[in-house]
Design an enzyme around this catalytic site. Structure first.
Site, PDB file in Angstrom:
ATOM      1  N   CYS A 241       0.856  -1.167   0.000  1.00  0.00           N
ATOM      2  CA  CYS A 241       0.000   0.000   0.000  1.00  0.00           C
ATOM      3  C   CYS A 241       0.896   1.223   0.000  1.00  0.00           C
ATOM      4  O   CYS A 241       1.678   1.404   0.927  1.00  0.00           O
ATOM      5  CB  CYS A 241      -0.895   0.006   1.241  1.00  0.00           C
ATOM      6  SG  CYS A 241      -1.855   1.515   1.364  1.00  0.00           S
ATOM      7  N   ASN A 250      -2.454  -7.374  -1.202  1.00  0.00           N
ATOM      8  CA  ASN A 250      -3.409  -8.472  -1.204  1.00  0.00           C
ATOM      9  C   ASN A 250      -2.905  -9.611  -0.336  1.00  0.00           C
ATOM     10  O   ASN A 250      -1.717  -9.705  -0.052  1.00  0.00           O
ATOM     11  CB  ASN A 250      -3.565  -9.017  -2.630  1.00  0.00           C
ATOM     12  CG  ASN A 250      -4.113  -7.981  -3.587  1.00  0.00           C
ATOM     13  OD1 ASN A 250      -3.377  -7.399  -4.359  1.00  0.00           O
ATOM     14  ND2 ASN A 250      -5.406  -7.735  -3.539  1.00  0.00           N
TER      15      ASN A 250
END
Lengths: 308, 308
Positions: A241, A250
């Site tokens: 992120c 993920n």
């Protein structure tokens, strides 16, 4: 029982990485993962290449992936125009994000909920016109379904309502997406149950989970308990992120595949072969952090017993 | 509902680290974690200091931790002699490892199953003689309960049998320990159910889980589903596994505390205060890898709603 792992690394993983992975490396990755037994891969996204240069080769990847026997070739589309390009390229599965947080939707695709529902309706009509011998599966991903980094809490009633509107507008399925890594297992169980009750059991089969706070596999387990049969995952948890250094992206395909295998689910995946696919990504993106614990720890000695 | 997080970092975390953490740093860690609301800490192990110099200050840590109001002070003991030292030091809770894999038991504590049961019986007698105003809780940790890195698969029947023998020999409780990080959620559910059925629901309340293959929190969730109320965890997943570089050790206290909090369980822990404890460990052991995702990602915006 069979669980489908849908590899989203080439799309969701790469999308947050600036360095462009060469087309040949992407092809090698897709080929190796398919050879390891992965049955569905989201190969890219039909967004304007000016916005996301990394996704500029999606049409070529769709064409390439379609040559691999038995592989379901999925793409993300942000709107009708993207869907038209996806169909022209020959994608077998389209997914469009409908963000439960309207603020996030406006930021992400510059459209309100009403505008997105119109878009979904138009895409459904387009997909319905696909030739009968090449049917296209059309899914709506309810992003920020478990919370939003801008709005904070997202009311469950809103998610349930949007799921109903998406199905009514012509989507075949909805998927619940934990875009922000906010989900917890109790919430996953509650929301899956509520959405299934609202739109029909067969209309919600998949979860798109992130491992931002380390709860990804616990959330996956919670989903399995509620009848989820498809789980998105990214090789090496690729992507991370950009707003949370150190926080992975993920859920990790390798760890998920090991967990499912150990629990006795059939994923069709050869774990040893899957672990080796990491090397392709590591070589193509040197220095990029790859997540996952099973690749480092190795498979347990009693793996075969677990598979039984 | 209340779930007890038992912090085992000062024992299980430090035990696999060669560098000795100074006594004052250990005290600061224990004090800060207790101040953050952690209600039980395993402060060390009464093994010979010649074997594990890191644990040489356990008696002093027990004495120190006993001055913190409301904190349960636990220690690991490998045998009767360790138990005598633990009682003399004033520990309130003793745990002895009984390895389900006899090969592992012989390697780890140089004793067979029969010899360990004798040891447990002797410790139970010792503990029974503790003064009534200072009762001591005596638990047996069934290590390698989910598989062994030497023997491979460990038969569930063997775990159930040893749990029964441990209780019969006088342990108040057994704990199932995934020493090797082999556990999967289906196995956790199955084994917790079987052991509870064999020894009584109230005799198995805790799990000691590792995150070696990333399944730690999923396994914790599986345990909660089966009525587990105590979970061991280590701050920053400290410890790792010396035989598996990159593979983390115990499940991470910070991520576990966040998961439980988000699910609505009461742990008594202030998450912000807990995150800050990492700094103490990072400063005392510079360069030592600390695991966990929540500390990097931060707490979600809707945390208060989740707590409700």
């Amino acid at each position: 029982m069979t669980i489908l792992i849908s590899e989203v690394g080439p799309r969701d993983g790469l999308q947050s990485i600036d360095r462009i992975m060469p087309l040949e490396a992407k092809k090698a990755w897709i080929a190796a993962e398919a050879a390891a037994g992965v049955r569905e891969i989201e190969v890219g996204s039909f967004v304007p290449a000016s916005l996301l240069p990394q996704m500029g080769d999606t049409a070529e990847l769709v064409a390439y992936a379609n040559t691999i026997p038995g592989l379901a070739v999925a793409v993300l589309v942000p709107n009708l125009k993207g869907a038209e390009r996806a169909l022209a390229a020959g994608a077998g599965k389209l997914s469009i994000p409908l963000s439960a947080s309207e603020t996030h939707s406006l930021k992400n695709v510059r459209r309100s909920h009403d505008q997105m529902i119109d878009e979904i309706r138009a895409i459904a009509a387009l997909v319905a016109g696909a030739p009968a011998d090449r049917p296209v599966h059309f899914e709506v991903g309810l992003s920020t379904a478990f919370g939003c980094t801008i709005e904070g809490a997202v009311p469950e009633d809103k998610v349930v309502e949007l799921a109903g509107r998406a199905i009514e507008a012509g989507a075949v399925e909805v998927c619940l997406s934990d875009t922000t890594g906010y989900a917890d297992p109790a919430q996953v169980r509650r929301l899956v149950r509520r959405v299934k009750a609202a739109v029909g059991d067969e209309r919600l089969n998949s979860l798109h989970l992130h491992n931002t706070r380390g709860l990804g596999l616990a959330n996956a387990l919670a989903g399995l308990d509620e009848g989820i049969t498809t789980l998105d995952a990214s090789l090496g948890g690729l992507g991370g992120c950009p707003f949370a250094p150190g926080a992975s992206g993920n859920i990790v395909t390798e760890d998920l595949a090991f967990m499912l295998h150990a629990m006795g689910y059939d994923t069709g995946i050869d774990l040893d072969a899957l672990m080796k696919v990491r090397e392709i990504v590591a070589v193509a993106l040197p220095g990029e952090p790859l997540y996952g614990f099973t690749p480092d720890a190795g498979l347990p000695l009693d793996l075969d017993r677990r598979a039984a």
